[in-house]
Motif scaffolding. Structure first.
Motif, short mmCIF file in Angstrom:
data_model
loop_
_atom_site.label_atom_id
_atom_site.label_comp_id
_atom_site.label_asym_id
_atom_site.label_seq_id
_atom_site.Cartn_x
_atom_site.Cartn_y
_atom_site.Cartn_z
N ASN A 169 65.56 7.46 -73.05
CA ASN A 169 64.68 6.81 -74.04
C ASN A 169 63.40 6.30 -73.40
OD1 ASN A 169 66.28 7.31 -76.29
ND2 ASN A 169 67.54 5.52 -75.89
N GLY A 170 62.86 7.06 -72.46
CA GLY A 170 61.60 6.72 -71.82
C GLY A 170 61.69 5.74 -70.67
N ALA A 171 62.87 5.16 -70.44
CA ALA A 171 63.04 4.18 -69.36
C ALA A 171 63.71 4.84 -68.16
CB ALA A 171 63.88 3.01 -69.84
N SER A 172 63.10 4.71 -67.01
CA SER A 172 63.69 5.26 -65.79
C SER A 172 64.98 4.53 -65.47
CB SER A 172 62.74 5.11 -64.60
OG SER A 172 61.61 5.94 -64.79
N VAL A 173 65.97 5.29 -64.99
CA VAL A 173 67.24 4.71 -64.56
C VAL A 173 67.44 5.08 -63.10
CG1 VAL A 173 68.29 4.76 -66.86
CG2 VAL A 173 68.59 6.70 -65.33
N LYS A 174 68.35 4.37 -62.44
CA LYS A 174 68.66 4.69 -61.06
C LYS A 174 69.08 6.15 -60.97
CE LYS A 174 71.46 3.31 -57.14
NZ LYS A 174 72.42 2.32 -56.61
N SER A 187 74.89 -2.09 -59.48
CA SER A 187 74.94 -3.53 -59.78
C SER A 187 75.33 -3.71 -61.25
CB SER A 187 73.59 -4.18 -59.52
OG SER A 187 72.64 -3.73 -60.49
N ASP A 188 75.68 -4.92 -61.63
CA ASP A 188 75.99 -5.20 -63.03
C ASP A 188 74.81 -4.83 -63.93
OD1 ASP A 188 78.57 -6.11 -62.54
OD2 ASP A 188 77.98 -8.22 -62.48
N GLY A 189 73.62 -5.18 -63.51
CA GLY A 189 72.43 -4.88 -64.29
C GLY A 189 72.17 -3.39 -64.44
N GLU A 190 72.35 -2.63 -63.34
CA GLU A 190 72.11 -1.19 -63.39
C GLU A 190 73.11 -0.49 -64.31
OE1 GLU A 190 70.26 -0.43 -58.93
OE2 GLU A 190 72.45 -0.54 -59.19
N ILE A 191 74.40 -0.81 -64.14
CA ILE A 191 75.42 -0.13 -64.95
C ILE A 191 75.29 -0.51 -66.42
CG2 ILE A 191 77.32 -1.78 -64.68
CD1 ILE A 191 79.16 0.71 -64.25
N SER A 192 74.99 -1.78 -66.68
CA SER A 192 74.83 -2.24 -68.04
C SER A 192 73.65 -1.56 -68.72
CB SER A 192 74.63 -3.76 -68.06
OG SER A 192 74.40 -4.20 -69.37
N SER A 193 72.52 -1.43 -68.04
CA SER A 193 71.34 -0.81 -68.66
C SER A 193 71.59 0.66 -68.98
CB SER A 193 70.10 -1.00 -67.80
OG SER A 193 70.19 -0.25 -66.61
N ILE A 194 72.31 1.38 -68.11
CA ILE A 194 72.60 2.79 -68.37
C ILE A 194 73.55 2.91 -69.56
CG2 ILE A 194 73.68 4.88 -67.46
CD1 ILE A 194 72.71 3.93 -64.65
N VAL A 250 74.34 4.83 -78.39
CA VAL A 250 73.83 5.18 -79.71
C VAL A 250 74.24 6.63 -80.00
CG1 VAL A 250 71.86 3.60 -79.67
CG2 VAL A 250 71.61 5.88 -78.71
N SER A 251 74.07 7.07 -81.23
CA SER A 251 74.49 8.44 -81.59
C SER A 251 73.74 9.50 -80.78
CB SER A 251 74.28 8.69 -83.08
OG SER A 251 75.11 7.84 -83.84
N PHE A 252 72.41 9.38 -80.74
CA PHE A 252 71.58 10.34 -80.01
C PHE A 252 70.48 9.59 -79.29
CE2 PHE A 252 73.31 12.71 -83.61
CZ PHE A 252 73.90 13.78 -82.94
N PHE A 253 70.04 10.13 -78.16
CA PHE A 253 69.00 9.50 -77.37
C PHE A 253 68.20 10.58 -76.64
CE2 PHE A 253 73.13 9.46 -75.36
CZ PHE A 253 72.91 10.11 -74.16
N SER A 254 67.02 10.21 -76.23
CA SER A 254 66.11 11.10 -75.51
C SER A 254 66.40 11.04 -74.01
CB SER A 254 64.68 10.67 -75.79
OG SER A 254 63.79 11.38 -74.98
N GLY A 276 62.56 25.36 -64.99
CA GLY A 276 61.97 25.18 -63.67
C GLY A 276 61.08 23.94 -63.57
N GLY A 277 61.26 23.00 -64.45
CA GLY A 277 60.45 21.79 -64.42
C GLY A 277 61.10 20.67 -65.20
N GLN A 278 60.36 19.60 -65.37
CA GLN A 278 60.85 18.45 -66.13
C GLN A 278 60.90 18.81 -67.61
OE1 GLN A 278 61.77 15.96 -64.21
NE2 GLN A 278 62.20 14.33 -65.63
N ARG A 279 61.94 18.38 -68.30
CA ARG A 279 62.10 18.67 -69.74
C ARG A 279 62.64 17.41 -70.41
NH1 ARG A 279 66.40 20.68 -73.14
NH2 ARG A 279 65.59 21.97 -74.83
N THR A 280 62.31 17.25 -71.68
CA THR A 280 62.85 16.16 -72.48
C THR A 280 63.59 16.75 -73.66
OG1 THR A 280 61.05 14.68 -71.84
CG2 THR A 280 62.28 14.09 -73.80
N GLY A 281 64.81 16.26 -73.91
CA GLY A 281 65.62 16.73 -75.02
C GLY A 281 66.38 15.59 -75.65
N THR A 282 67.01 15.88 -76.78
CA THR A 282 67.84 14.91 -77.49
C THR A 282 69.30 15.21 -77.19
OG1 THR A 282 66.18 14.72 -79.23
CG2 THR A 282 68.40 13.93 -79.74
#
Length: 121
Positions: free
Chosen positions: A8-13, A57-64, A70-74, A83-89
């Motif tokens: 959903n646009g937010a970087s994760v570990k 960490s608690d914060g990292e696992i909780s945020s992921i 939710v039902s669907f996410f980006s 062969g590159g970065q892609r965004t899907g649902t």
């Protein structure tokens, strides 16, 4: 791992393991009298991503976990087919988070990791 992972646009570990897969969705598939397979292909190129993180960490696992609760996410991810970065649902399959230890003094859990699958909508 080349590229980056965002939900959903937010970087994760970044995960320690990233397994990219492509699936096809079939309707009724049969064999004719000569044994030749016929397929009713409904859709091809459906992405499946198997992810595993190391200690979190608690914060990292909780945020992921909250991001995929939710039902669907980006998801933005490195896509082997393009062969590159892609965004899907996507939607998420089962999630598993083994514990490393419980700290009685601080009343907290340490997480050994987290694993889950993302399946394209």
């Amino acid at each position: 791992m080349a590229g980056s992972l965002a939900i959903n646009g937010a970087s994760v570990k970044q995960p320690k393991s990233f397994n990219f897969g492509v699936m096809d969705l079939d309707g009724e598939s049969t064999r004719n009298a000569k044994g030749k397979m016929t397929r009713d292909i409904i859709r091809t190129g459906i992405r499946k991503i198997e992810l595993e993180w190391g200690p979190l960490s608690d914060g990292e696992i909780s945020s992921i976990l909250q991001a995929v609760n939710v039902s669907f996410f980006s998801v933005s991810y490195p896509d082997a087919m393009t062969g590159g970065q892609r965004t899907g649902t996507f939607y998420v399959g089962d999630r598993s988070a083994p514990s490393y230890s419980w700290n009685d003094k601080y009343k907290s859990m340490k997480w050994e990791g987290l694993s889950m699958n993302f399946i394209e909508q």
